[in-house]
Design a protein around this motif. Structure first.
Motif, PDB file in Angstrom:
ATOM      1  N   TYR A 103      45.425  42.104  46.667  1.00 41.40           N
ATOM      2  CA  TYR A 103      46.082  41.930  47.958  1.00 41.40           C
ATOM      3  C   TYR A 103      46.423  40.483  48.298  1.00 41.40           C
ATOM      4  O   TYR A 103      47.119  40.231  49.287  1.00 41.40           O
ATOM      5  N   THR A 104      45.969  39.522  47.507  1.00 43.81           N
ATOM      6  CA  THR A 104      46.338  38.125  47.727  1.00 43.81           C
ATOM      7  C   THR A 104      46.082  37.314  46.467  1.00 43.81           C
ATOM      8  O   THR A 104      45.307  37.732  45.605  1.00 43.81           O
ATOM      9  N   ASP A 105      46.747  36.179  46.393  1.00 45.72           N
ATOM     10  CA  ASP A 105      46.470  35.233  45.307  1.00 45.72           C
ATOM     11  C   ASP A 105      46.074  33.874  45.889  1.00 45.72           C
ATOM     12  O   ASP A 105      46.106  32.877  45.193  1.00 45.72           O
ATOM     13  N   ASP A 106      45.692  33.869  47.154  1.00 48.18           N
ATOM     14  CA  ASP A 106      45.356  32.634  47.842  1.00 48.18           C
ATOM     15  C   ASP A 106      43.918  32.665  48.350  1.00 48.18           C
ATOM     16  O   ASP A 106      43.608  33.494  49.205  1.00 48.18           O
ATOM     17  N   PRO A 107      43.024  31.852  47.881  1.00 52.59           N
ATOM     18  CA  PRO A 107      43.220  30.778  46.913  1.00 52.59           C
ATOM     19  C   PRO A 107      43.108  31.261  45.465  1.00 52.59           C
ATOM     20  O   PRO A 107      43.348  30.501  44.538  1.00 52.59           O
ATOM     21  N   LEU A 108      42.725  32.529  45.259  1.00 54.39           N
ATOM     22  CA  LEU A 108      42.710  33.125  43.927  1.00 54.39           C
ATOM     23  C   LEU A 108      43.005  34.603  44.081  1.00 54.39           C
ATOM     24  O   LEU A 108      43.091  35.110  45.198  1.00 54.39           O
ATOM     25  N   ASP A 109      43.182  35.303  42.962  1.00 55.45           N
ATOM     26  CA  ASP A 109      43.521  36.724  43.015  1.00 55.45           C
ATOM     27  C   ASP A 109      42.323  37.523  43.515  1.00 55.45           C
ATOM     28  O   ASP A 109      41.279  37.570  42.860  1.00 55.45           O
ATOM     29  N   LYS A 110      42.502  38.129  44.684  1.00 52.23           N
ATOM     30  CA  LYS A 110      41.446  38.952  45.270  1.00 52.23           C
ATOM     31  C   LYS A 110      41.881  40.402  45.255  1.00 52.23           C
ATOM     32  O   LYS A 110      43.052  40.722  45.458  1.00 52.23           O
ATOM     33  N   ASN A 111      40.900  41.269  45.025  1.00 46.08           N
ATOM     34  CA  ASN A 111      41.158  42.697  44.874  1.00 46.08           C
ATOM     35  C   ASN A 111      40.128  43.508  45.638  1.00 46.08           C
ATOM     36  O   ASN A 111      39.022  43.026  45.921  1.00 46.08           O
ATOM     37  N   VAL A 112      40.487  44.745  45.910  1.00 41.34           N
ATOM     38  CA  VAL A 112      39.533  45.739  46.387  1.00 41.34           C
ATOM     39  C   VAL A 112      39.641  46.937  45.448  1.00 41.34           C
ATOM     40  O   VAL A 112      40.658  47.129  44.779  1.00 41.34           O
ATOM     41  N   ALA A 113      38.580  47.710  45.397  1.00 41.19           N
ATOM     42  CA  ALA A 113      38.556  48.924  44.581  1.00 41.19           C
ATOM     43  C   ALA A 113      38.217  50.101  45.471  1.00 41.19           C
ATOM     44  O   ALA A 113      37.389  49.997  46.366  1.00 41.19           O
ATOM     45  N   ARG A 114      38.849  51.212  45.196  1.00 40.63           N
ATOM     46  CA  ARG A 114      38.685  52.425  45.997  1.00 40.63           C
ATOM     47  C   ARG A 114      37.543  53.263  45.424  1.00 40.63           C
ATOM     48  O   ARG A 114      37.757  54.285  44.780  1.00 40.63           O
ATOM     49  N   PHE A 115      36.328  52.792  45.666  1.00 42.89           N
ATOM     50  CA  PHE A 115      35.115  53.489  45.245  1.00 42.89           C
ATOM     51  C   PHE A 115      34.090  53.358  46.360  1.00 42.89           C
ATOM     52  O   PHE A 115      34.074  52.362  47.073  1.00 42.89           O
TER      53      PHE A 115
END
Length: 185
Positions: free
Chosen positions: A160-172
């Motif tokens: 969902y963003t690359d600021d300040p690095l690539d951040k993610n969420v997982a659907r679990f």
């Protein structure tokens, strides 16, 4: 939603793991590039008890050779997730739908005990993809509210963003549920 990041040679090998459940690490690209920080970044993730994934940046052509190269460099451990990063290359090209699909199938054939997923940005998923084939799951990049990518398809991971690095969420529901899925996909 679980929180995670993805890292490559551009990030430190001592990235912050606080509050994370998973990390994706760039392993390879094409048929010749290997992330020089792969071993150290993997150790960092494993030491923190994270679910670990590895990704390959896909180039058009030589799919069998790319699949072989990827699985020869990505550590082989049950429960690790393997992903194909399908987007525009530095040369302005991209693998075709058939190549993307074949690559996923070849990696799954070589690593049947690991889930193999597709990483694509929203534009690729909606405008370039014609097969909707994502292997064992879709990792979608869409820089909006975490967990609310603007697609109709089922997804497993959302960058969902690359600021300040690539951040993610997982659907679990939990890290244990993610780990169970990764070990049994």
């Amino acid at each position: 939603m679980l929180r995670g990041i993805d890292v490559s040679a551009y990030q430190s090998s001592t990235y912050d793991t606080d509050g994370l459940s998973f990390v994706f690490i760039k392993a390879t690209e094409g048929r010749s590039y290997t992330n020089p920080k792969l071993a150290a970044q993997t150790k960092r993730a494993r030491d923190a008890g994270l679910v670990v994934g590895f990704y390959h940046f896909l180039w058009p052509g030589n799919l069998s050779a790319q699949a072989e190269y990827f699985v020869s460099k990505a550590p082989e451990r049950a429960g690790d997730i393997l992903a194909v990063d399908w987007e525009t290359t530095s040369a302005g090209t991209h693998a075709s739908n058939a190549e993307k699909d074949l690559f996923i199938r070849k990696v799954k054939e070589k690593r049947p005990n690991n889930p193999v997923i597709l990483y694509a940005n929203r534009h690729y998923w909606l405008n370039v993809d014609t097969t909707s084939y994502a292997g064992d799951g879709l990792w979608i990049a869409d820089y909006v509210t975490a967990g609310k990518p603007r697609i109709q398809a089922k997804w497993r991971f959302h960058q969902y963003t690359d600021d300040p690095l690539d951040k993610n969420v997982a659907r679990f529901e939990s890290k244990a549920a993610l780990r169970e899925w990764a070990e049994n996909a």
